[in-house]
Design a protein around this motif. Structure first.
Motif, short mmCIF file in Angstrom:
data_model
loop_
_atom_site.label_atom_id
_atom_site.label_comp_id
_atom_site.label_asym_id
_atom_site.label_seq_id
_atom_site.Cartn_x
_atom_site.Cartn_y
_atom_site.Cartn_z
N GLY A 148 -33.21 -11.32 17.59
CA GLY A 148 -33.74 -10.35 18.28
C GLY A 148 -35.35 -10.66 17.61
O GLY A 148 -35.42 -11.20 16.55
N ILE B 52 -39.87 -10.43 12.47
CA ILE B 52 -40.83 -9.61 11.59
C ILE B 52 -40.46 -9.96 10.19
O ILE B 52 -41.14 -10.24 9.24
CB ILE B 52 -40.82 -8.25 12.17
N PHE C 46 -45.16 -0.12 15.95
CA PHE C 46 -43.92 -0.12 16.01
C PHE C 46 -42.94 0.16 14.93
O PHE C 46 -43.36 -0.53 14.12
CB PHE C 46 -43.45 -1.50 16.66
N TYR D 125 -50.29 -6.98 11.00
CA TYR D 125 -49.69 -6.99 12.30
C TYR D 125 -49.86 -6.16 13.54
O TYR D 125 -50.38 -5.20 13.41
CB TYR D 125 -48.17 -6.19 11.63
N ASN E 35 -46.69 -1.05 21.64
CA ASN E 35 -45.41 0.07 21.38
C ASN E 35 -46.14 0.80 20.29
O ASN E 35 -46.37 0.23 19.14
CB ASN E 35 -44.14 -0.78 20.98
N ARG F 171 -29.37 -10.13 21.57
CA ARG F 171 -30.18 -10.23 20.12
C ARG F 171 -30.82 -11.57 19.98
O ARG F 171 -30.44 -12.44 19.03
CB ARG F 171 -29.31 -9.79 18.90
C1 LIG Z 1 -43.34 -4.02 19.30
C2 LIG Z 1 -41.66 -4.45 19.41
N1 LIG Z 1 -41.50 -5.65 18.68
C3 LIG Z 1 -40.19 -6.04 18.47
C4 LIG Z 1 -39.07 -5.18 19.06
C5 LIG Z 1 -37.85 -5.57 18.67
O1 LIG Z 1 -37.38 -6.52 19.81
P1 LIG Z 1 -35.69 -7.07 19.75
O2 LIG Z 1 -34.86 -5.93 20.48
O3 LIG Z 1 -35.96 -8.42 20.44
O4 LIG Z 1 -35.45 -7.19 18.42
C6 LIG Z 1 -39.44 -4.13 19.78
C7 LIG Z 1 -38.56 -3.24 20.37
O5 LIG Z 1 -38.39 -2.48 21.00
C8 LIG Z 1 -40.99 -3.68 19.96
O6 LIG Z 1 -41.13 -2.75 20.51
#
Ligand SMILES: Cc1ncc(COP(=O)(O)O)c(C=O)c1O
Length: 397
Positions: free
Chosen positions: A102, A107, A128, A171, A178, A246
């Motif tokens: 994922g 990160i 986020f 970041y 988001n 994921r």
């Molecule tokens: C800004 C941002 N980064 C990363 C992610 C994580 O994504 P993943 O589901 O691929 O881990 C999200 C999930 O909502 C997100 O909004």
């Protein structure tokens, strides 16, 4: 037994969104609180057929251990797609593409690679929550910089870069941020890169929503503009193929990627190999562009419907809303208000769930005049009825 938990986790609050999810067991609640892709966006038939093919022809490989960097054919397919979608600069000769579990997992190892206990990560504020919690759980301080309509405030960013000690990472979610849904302008992307170079700070460009554009024109990614090895690019297939699989990826300067591999190895050895193979098969034998176009058509419709209902039912003199050109979220801000937590409470009384802006603050104690709405998961009927009820929260003020 009195459990003596680590300081790192003691300061970490459970995600407000996960907490809201718990209250959603009531089926009569209309939820605008999720960040999930629409269940209608999963290519179930193709994935079922390709899964059967893998089990028929490559079962023992799929069920075996893999390498931490990821399944090579998928890494190549991802690199090729990113280049064709966002330009040659996405993957330079000095870069490595990794598969991670994922986008979230891109990160965490980046933070581990650069931050010691007490170091700072500069973030857009709001940002986020998954990333903020990942930085916090690694002992980093999250320092928020104010947002403007076209992205982070350059003036405040430079002030922060000058004054905050041991800032190791910046970041950013430049595209369909988001929670706010906004995009950073091209001029700002270039100016932020120049600041990062001047102050010698690495950027994490988080771009899980980049392909979910249903209006307007693409803006070049920061990664594609970076010729100085400043950007660690994180993204995933969660929003365009399946969140549950994921499968995420990182494109980073090779020296940085090697460090991240060491961190990932300690976390989960490697990402689920079967799903890596499935994604590779889908990307190379199905029409991913056509699939994404279908998703974007669905989200264009849902976003427009939610905005139409907002215009109809929510008094414009009381709340302002962002009007996104992609992604999954609309961000509402109550006028002349510092703390909009009452909106969340009153909305729940009317059986509508929204996420309070406080959940996305870098400073966990700070209030927020805002709240986040998601349009990808609710049905059309739920969007209409839910916004109508939300309108009643404001008309009754
Ligand atoms: C800004 C941002 N980064 C990363 C992610 C994580 O994504 P993943 O589901 O691929 O881990 C999200 C999930 O909502 C997100 O909004």
């Amino acid at each position: 037994m009195e459990y003596k938990f680590s300081k790192k986790l003691a300061e970490l609050k459970p995600s407000a969104i996960r907490e809201i999810f718990k209250s959603l067991s009531d089926p009569t609640i209309i939820s605008f609180a999720a960040g999930n892709p629409s269940p209608d966006s999963f290519p179930v038939d193709d994935l079922a057929r390709l899964s059967a093919e893998i089990f028929e022809n490559e079962a023992s490989f799929a069920l075996q251990y893999g390498i931490t960097e990821g399944y090579m054919p998928l890494r190549e397919a991802i690199a090729a797609r990113q280049k064709s979608r966002f330009g040659e600069g996405m993957v330079r000769d000095c870069d490595t593409t990794l598969v991670v579990t994922g986008g979230q997992q891109g990160i965490e190892p980046a933070c581990k690679a650069f931050c010691n206990e007490g170091d700072a990560v500069i973030c857009e504020n709001p940002s986020f929550i998954g990333a903020l919690n990942s930085f916090r759980s690694n002992g980093a301080r999250t320092i928020g910089v104010e947002m403007e309509e076209d992205g982070i405030s350059l003036e405040k960013l430079e002030e922060t870069l000058k004054t905050v000690k041991n800032a190791k990472l910046l970041y950013l979610i430049p595209t369909f941020q988001n929670p706010s849904g906004t995009c950073m302008s091209l001029e700002k992307r270039k100016a932020v890169l120049a600041l990062a170079k001047k102050y010698e700070i690495m950027i994490i460009e988080d771009n899980p929503y980049g392909e979910l554009r249903f209006a307007g024109e693409d803006i070049p990614t920061m990664k594609s503009l970076d010729s100085d090895g400043l950007v660690i690019y994180c993204s995933s297939l969660s929003k365009i193929l399946s969140a549950g699989m994921r499968i995420g990826f990182v494109i980073a300067p090779s020296e940085v990627a090697s460090k991240m591999v060491v961190a990932k190895q300690a976390e989960d050895v490697h990402t689920n190999l079967f799903f890596q193979m499935l994604c590779h098969k889908y990307m190379t034998t199905c029409d991913l562009d056509a699939h994404i176009a279908k998703i974007n058509e669905l989200y264009r419709h849902k976003c427009n419907l939610m905005l139409e209902c907002i215009d109809k039912y929510i008094p414009a003199d009381k709340v302002t809303f962002t009007r996104p050109e992609g992604g999954l979220f609309i961000w509402g801000t109550v006028k002349d208000c510092t703390d909009a937590s009452f909106v969340v409470k009153k909305a729940i009384e009317k059986k509508v769930a929204v996420v309070p802006g406080t959940a996305f603050n870098c400073d966990t104690e700070a209030p927020s005049p805002s709240f986040r709405l998601n349009y990808s998961t609710p049905s059309d009927e739920q969007i209409i009825e839910g916004v109508k009820r939300l309108g009643e929260v404001f008309t009754s003020l």
